[in-house]
Design an enzyme around this catalytic site. Structure first.
Site, short mmCIF file in Angstrom:
data_model
loop_
_atom_site.label_atom_id
_atom_site.label_comp_id
_atom_site.label_asym_id
_atom_site.label_seq_id
_atom_site.Cartn_x
_atom_site.Cartn_y
_atom_site.Cartn_z
N LYS A 13 40.50 27.91 43.42
CA LYS A 13 41.86 27.04 43.05
C LYS A 13 43.34 27.11 43.03
CE LYS A 13 40.70 29.32 39.12
NZ LYS A 13 39.25 29.94 39.42
N ARG A 88 41.69 29.39 30.12
CA ARG A 88 40.55 29.89 30.48
C ARG A 88 39.47 29.58 29.25
NH1 ARG A 88 41.87 32.75 35.92
NH2 ARG A 88 39.99 33.97 36.79
N ARG A 127 37.47 37.51 50.53
CA ARG A 127 38.63 37.11 50.82
C ARG A 127 40.16 38.03 50.96
NH1 ARG A 127 39.99 33.78 44.83
NH2 ARG A 127 39.31 35.47 44.02
N ARG A 162 41.73 41.76 46.94
CA ARG A 162 42.34 42.34 45.69
C ARG A 162 41.19 42.90 44.99
NH1 ARG A 162 42.42 36.33 42.67
NH2 ARG A 162 41.22 37.84 40.80
N ARG A 173 32.28 38.19 36.06
CA ARG A 173 33.80 37.37 36.16
C ARG A 173 32.70 35.75 36.21
NH1 ARG A 173 36.94 39.18 41.39
NH2 ARG A 173 37.94 36.90 40.80
P1 ADP Z 1 39.84 34.37 40.01
O1 ADP Z 1 39.76 32.50 39.64
O2 ADP Z 1 39.17 34.19 41.55
O3 ADP Z 1 39.05 34.87 38.72
P2 ADP Z 1 42.55 34.95 38.40
O4 ADP Z 1 43.58 35.11 40.07
O5 ADP Z 1 42.71 32.93 38.36
O6 ADP Z 1 41.55 34.74 39.76
O7 ADP Z 1 42.37 35.89 37.91
C1 ADP Z 1 42.45 37.05 37.64
C2 ADP Z 1 41.96 37.79 36.41
O8 ADP Z 1 42.64 37.33 35.52
C3 ADP Z 1 41.10 37.49 35.53
O9 ADP Z 1 39.40 37.47 35.87
C4 ADP Z 1 40.67 37.70 33.86
O10 ADP Z 1 41.23 38.40 33.98
C5 ADP Z 1 42.08 37.72 34.11
N1 ADP Z 1 43.53 35.94 33.73
C6 ADP Z 1 43.66 35.65 34.64
N2 ADP Z 1 44.33 33.90 33.77
C7 ADP Z 1 43.71 34.03 32.98
C8 ADP Z 1 43.56 33.68 31.51
N3 ADP Z 1 43.82 31.69 31.74
N4 ADP Z 1 42.58 33.98 30.53
C9 ADP Z 1 42.81 35.45 30.10
N5 ADP Z 1 41.95 35.71 31.11
C10 ADP Z 1 43.25 35.45 32.30
#
Ligand code: ADP
Ligand code: ZN
Length: 219
Positions: A13, A88, A127, A162, A173
């Site tokens: 993404k 999400r 990553r 990360r 996740r």
């Molecule tokens: P990835 O898609 O690799 O999990 P992100 O950077 O998009 O990485 O998200 C990292 C973490 O941040 C997620 O695992 C979640 O805990 C939190 N997070 C990100 N976006 C949201 C969202 N829209 N709602 C709830 N938690 C979120």
């Protein structure tokens, strides 16, 4: 133009959104990046977010929706935004539709990325991301390594891993994605704005290829 990036963790993404930002001149906004910045700065939001993120769980809807609602008021996204990692949950998607409707806008395109699960885990463990918050370029030690080990090609800053990119957290996740986020595929399919793309080394299609396809389609 309002674009949403949908997909399990590690499907690309952020990579696709970053390239589309360059090609289309629309700002990429990642809720994950906003949380990580707050964690780094030790803010109150950062402390709350960390307690969920470090376990591989989603940050609660009310907190996340509030952040995006405020961010959407900023001038730099008034003509468009690429939402990377939001919504999400169905609650978040409904809230977004309502917020956009109030200003006469709507979601224009939802990019849904899928990757075979074995590849996802491999990708997340390998990553690395640029530590410069202005750059944040994403690398993969196997598929897309930097020219100099540990250093960003674009800006020369050190690369970091990360904290949530480890095998244990990845499993929850992916689990949470299946339970809470995957229903959004049908939600947006019904709205008629879904674009499906597979990102996989087995078919030799990476995030950058998908981004090029989308940019061409939109031109
Ligand atoms: P990835 O898609 O690799 O999990 P992100 O950077 O998009 O990485 O998200 C990292 C973490 O941040 C997620 O695992 C979640 O805990 C939190 N997070 C990100 N976006 C949201 C969202 N829209 N709602 C709830 N938690 C979120
Ligand atoms: Zn960099």
């Amino acid at each position: 133009m309002i674009i949403i990036m949908l997909g399990a963790p590690g499907t690309g993404k952020g990579t696709v959104a970053g390239i589309l930002q360059e090609k289309l001149g629309i700002k990429q906004v990642s809720t994950g990046d906003i949380f990580r910045k707050n964690i780094q700065e030790g803010t109150k939001l950062g402390k709350i977010a960390d307690s969920y993120i470090s376990k591989g769980n989603l940050v609660p809807d009310d907190i996340t929706i509030g952040i995006v609602e405020n961010r959407l008021k900023d001038d730099d996204v008034k003509d468009g935004i690429i939402l990377d990692g939001f919504p999400r949950t169905v609650v978040q998607a409904e809230a977004l539709d309502k917020i956009l409707k109030e200003s006469g806008k709507k979601v224009d395109l939802v990019v849904n990325l899928t990757t075979p699960e074995e590849e996802i885990i491999e990708r997340i463990v390998n990553r690395r991301v640029c530590s410069n918050s202005e750059c944040k370029t994403i690398y993969n030690l196997q598929l897309n390594p930097p020219k100099v080990e540990g250093i960003c090609d674009k800006c020369g800053s050190p690369l970091v891993q990360r904290k949530d990119d480890n095998e244990e957290t990845v499993k929850s996740r992916i689990d949470n994605y299946m339970k809470q986020t995957s229903p959004l595929v049908e939600y947006y399919n019904k709205q008629g704005n879904l674009y499906n793309a597979v990102v996989s080394k087995s078919i030799n299609k990476m995030g950058k290829d998908v981004a090029e396809d989308i940019a061409k389609m939109l031109k």
